[in-house]
Design a protein around this motif. Structure first.
Motif, PDB file in Angstrom:
ATOM      1  N   UNK A 114       0.868  -1.188   0.000  1.00  0.00           N
ATOM      2  CA  UNK A 114       0.000   0.000   0.000  1.00  0.00           C
ATOM      3  C   UNK A 114       0.892   1.221   0.000  1.00  0.00           C
ATOM      4  N   UNK A 115       0.757   2.054  -1.018  1.00  0.00           N
ATOM      5  CA  UNK A 115       1.575   3.255  -1.150  1.00  0.00           C
ATOM      6  C   UNK A 115       0.813   4.435  -0.550  1.00  0.00           C
ATOM      7  N   UNK A 116       1.451   5.164   0.354  1.00  0.00           N
ATOM      8  CA  UNK A 116       0.790   6.275   1.028  1.00  0.00           C
ATOM      9  C   UNK A 116       0.300   7.326   0.041  1.00  0.00           C
ATOM     10  N   UNK A 117       1.039   7.516  -1.053  1.00  0.00           N
ATOM     11  CA  UNK A 117       0.669   8.561  -2.014  1.00  0.00           C
ATOM     12  C   UNK A 117      -0.569   8.191  -2.824  1.00  0.00           C
ATOM     13  N   UNK A 118      -0.933   6.908  -2.841  1.00  0.00           N
ATOM     14  CA  UNK A 118      -2.083   6.450  -3.628  1.00  0.00           C
ATOM     15  C   UNK A 118      -2.990   5.605  -2.742  1.00  0.00           C
ATOM     16  N   UNK A 119      -3.726   6.243  -1.835  1.00  0.00           N
ATOM     17  CA  UNK A 119      -4.591   5.471  -0.937  1.00  0.00           C
ATOM     18  C   UNK A 119      -5.669   4.733  -1.721  1.00  0.00           C
ATOM     19  N   UNK A 120      -5.978   3.555  -1.228  1.00  0.00           N
ATOM     20  CA  UNK A 120      -6.992   2.748  -1.892  1.00  0.00           C
ATOM     21  C   UNK A 120      -6.439   1.831  -2.956  1.00  0.00           C
ATOM     22  N   UNK A 121      -5.179   2.023  -3.354  1.00  0.00           N
ATOM     23  CA  UNK A 121      -4.540   1.173  -4.356  1.00  0.00           C
ATOM     24  C   UNK A 121      -3.650   0.143  -3.649  1.00  0.00           C
ATOM     25  N   UNK A 154       2.320  -3.089 -13.308  1.00  0.00           N
ATOM     26  CA  UNK A 154       1.478  -2.869 -12.133  1.00  0.00           C
ATOM     27  C   UNK A 154       0.596  -1.635 -12.353  1.00  0.00           C
ATOM     28  N   UNK A 155      -0.522  -1.504 -11.621  1.00  0.00           N
ATOM     29  CA  UNK A 155      -1.460  -0.402 -11.857  1.00  0.00           C
ATOM     30  C   UNK A 155      -0.855   0.986 -11.697  1.00  0.00           C
ATOM     31  N   UNK A 156       0.247   1.087 -10.950  1.00  0.00           N
ATOM     32  CA  UNK A 156       0.865   2.396 -10.725  1.00  0.00           C
ATOM     33  C   UNK A 156       2.164   2.544 -11.506  1.00  0.00           C
ATOM     34  N   UNK A 157       2.325   1.754 -12.555  1.00  0.00           N
ATOM     35  CA  UNK A 157       3.557   1.831 -13.354  1.00  0.00           C
ATOM     36  C   UNK A 157       3.720   3.233 -13.928  1.00  0.00           C
ATOM     37  N   UNK A 158       4.890   3.815 -13.735  1.00  0.00           N
ATOM     38  CA  UNK A 158       5.167   5.158 -14.216  1.00  0.00           C
ATOM     39  C   UNK A 158       4.785   6.245 -13.238  1.00  0.00           C
ATOM     40  N   UNK A 159       3.999   5.898 -12.212  1.00  0.00           N
ATOM     41  CA  UNK A 159       3.583   6.888 -11.221  1.00  0.00           C
ATOM     42  C   UNK A 159       4.407   6.818  -9.947  1.00  0.00           C
ATOM     43  N   UNK A 160       4.949   5.651  -9.670  1.00  0.00           N
ATOM     44  CA  UNK A 160       5.738   5.490  -8.453  1.00  0.00           C
ATOM     45  C   UNK A 160       7.062   6.230  -8.576  1.00  0.00           C
ATOM     46  N   UNK A 161       7.434   6.895  -7.503  1.00  0.00           N
ATOM     47  CA  UNK A 161       8.679   7.638  -7.460  1.00  0.00           C
ATOM     48  C   UNK A 161       9.548   7.106  -6.323  1.00  0.00           C
ATOM     49  N   UNK A 162      10.848   6.954  -6.534  1.00  0.00           N
ATOM     50  CA  UNK A 162      11.722   6.512  -5.452  1.00  0.00           C
ATOM     51  C   UNK A 162      11.597   7.422  -4.235  1.00  0.00           C
ATOM     52  N   UNK A 163      11.501   6.806  -3.077  1.00  0.00           N
ATOM     53  CA  UNK A 163      11.368   7.552  -1.832  1.00  0.00           C
ATOM     54  C   UNK A 163       9.975   7.557  -1.264  1.00  0.00           C
ATOM     55  N   UNK A 218       6.649   6.392   0.591  1.00  0.00           N
ATOM     56  CA  UNK A 218       6.444   5.484   1.720  1.00  0.00           C
ATOM     57  C   UNK A 218       5.467   4.379   1.341  1.00  0.00           C
ATOM     58  N   UNK A 219       5.742   3.189   1.865  1.00  0.00           N
ATOM     59  CA  UNK A 219       4.947   2.008   1.529  1.00  0.00           C
ATOM     60  C   UNK A 219       4.703   1.209   2.805  1.00  0.00           C
TER      61      UNK A 219
END
Length: 368
Positions: free
Chosen positions: A271-278, A324-333, A335-336
């Motif tokens: 679960x990525x904090x920047x994308x809640x619900x995903x 993955x559904x967030x491909x290209x949106x995830x950025x290094x750093x 929180x997960x």
């Protein structure tokens, strides 16, 4: 009446609480107790730091911050005037050595002609010496019977000595000519070595010239760009960074007490904090060879008087599929929160080389 309704409500609440507790207990027994979770996890990527191989003033910057680039694209141009001059100088040196090698080859041809001439001179001198020897022997035989004068005998002897000297001289000249061909051949090897050195210098100069164009080593997005036109760039100094955004992964720092049932290949819920619900599905890929504290700038020294035991954390690498559904949106750093499903750990063997590949059962140790 009110008292009965209240009793019914309390009974319903109690039944619901018991049912919830029972469901929670069953869920914990079936799944929850096998899940190891941590919020000490972050998106990571193999960030490429771009720096020049050669020094020079920046002539042109071809990329902007956050721009996508492909491997091989030119990012920065350095001033190449000096490097072009070095290439021309090296090319001239190579041409000079090649000319010297060709000239030396011509010397060898000439020297072989001189050797042939010396061999002919030696053959002529030996023939003359043979004629003079026959003449001397004939004149000496005639002189012994007084049929030839003493003066004629002395002349024949002188001619023989001259012929002997001519043979010695011709042989010496032939030996010198043959020695000279060996000198020329040695010089040929020396020139060839200098030619190889000049060619290596030319190749290095061309490489330096090529390196004035700083290219992207991987596909990625430009970040942390600190280079400007006119700046003096030196080898090893960072100009910008390339982040391969599709190729990201997660590093989760689990406590050492959570690792006993973890295996490579186990499924992970992310679960990525920047994308809640995903929620993303990952897979345990590998374990770090040591705890995070061992790789810190100042590793702890526990052999001290004031020791406090602290639960250590070990980085666990978690792979993400490229689609993955967030491909290209995830950025290094980012929180997960990572949750590893450790069910079936007994049937899943450790891979060779894993940090926790060998679990040694507890044994009683007698302390003497």
């Amino acid at each position: 009446m009110a008292k009965g309704v209240r009793k019914i409500i309390l009974s319903g609440v109690a039944v619901a609480a018991l049912a919830g507790a029972g469901y929670g207990g069953v869920h914990w027994w079936a799944e929850g107790r096998f899940v190891e979770s941590t919020d000490n996890a972050y998106v990571q990527s193999d960030i490429t730091v771009v720096s020049p191989k050669v020094a020079g003033y920046v002539r042109e910057v071809r990329v902007a911050e956050n721009q996508k680039v492909a491997a091989g694209d030119v990012l920065v141009w350095l001033d190449d005037a000096d490097y072009r001059a070095r290439v021309h100088e090296a090319e001239a040196t190579v041409e000079g050595q090649r000319a010297a090698l060709q000239s030396n080859a011509q010397k060898q041809v000439l020297q072989r002609s001189i050797i042939a001439q010396s061999e002919a001179t030696l053959a002529s001198a030996e023939a003359e010496r043979q004629r003079a020897a026959h003449e001397f022997n004939r004149t000496r035989a005639l002189a012994s019977n007084d049929w030839a004068s003493r003066q004629k005998l002395d002349g024949a002897e002188t001619d023989l000595r001259k012929a002997d000297a001519a043979v010695v001289k011709a042989r010496a000249e032939l030996a010198a000519a043959r020695d000279q061909i060996r000198v020329i051949e040695a010089a040929d090897a020396e020139i060839a070595a200098r030619l190889h050195q000049a060619e290596a210098t030319l190749e290095a100069a061309r490489n330096d010239l090529e390196n004035t164009a700083i290219r992207a080593a991987v596909d990625g997005v430009v970040g942390n760009r600190g280079v400007q036109v006119g700046q003096y760039a030196r080898p090893g100094v960072q100009l910008l960074s390339l982040v391969p955004l599709p190729d990201v992964y997660v590093v989760a720092n689990f406590k050492e007490t959570q690792l006993a049932r973890m295996r490579p290949g186990q499924m992970v819920s992310l679960s990525v904090d920047a994308f809640p619900g995903q929620t993303l599905a990952g897979k345990v890929e590998s374990f770090a060879p040591a705890s995070g504290s061992k790789f810190s700038l100042l590793p702890p020294e526990n052999a001290t008087g004031n020791f406090t035991k602290v639960v250590q954390r070990v980085p666990v690498r978690i792979a993400l599929p490229r689609d993955n559904p967030l491909a290209g949106l995830l950025r290094p750093g980012l929180s997960v929160v990572a949750e590893v499903d450790t069910r079936g750990a007994e049937e899943r063997p450790h891979l060779a080389g894993d940090v926790f590949g060998a679990i040694i059962p507890n044994r009683a140790v007698a302390v003497k």
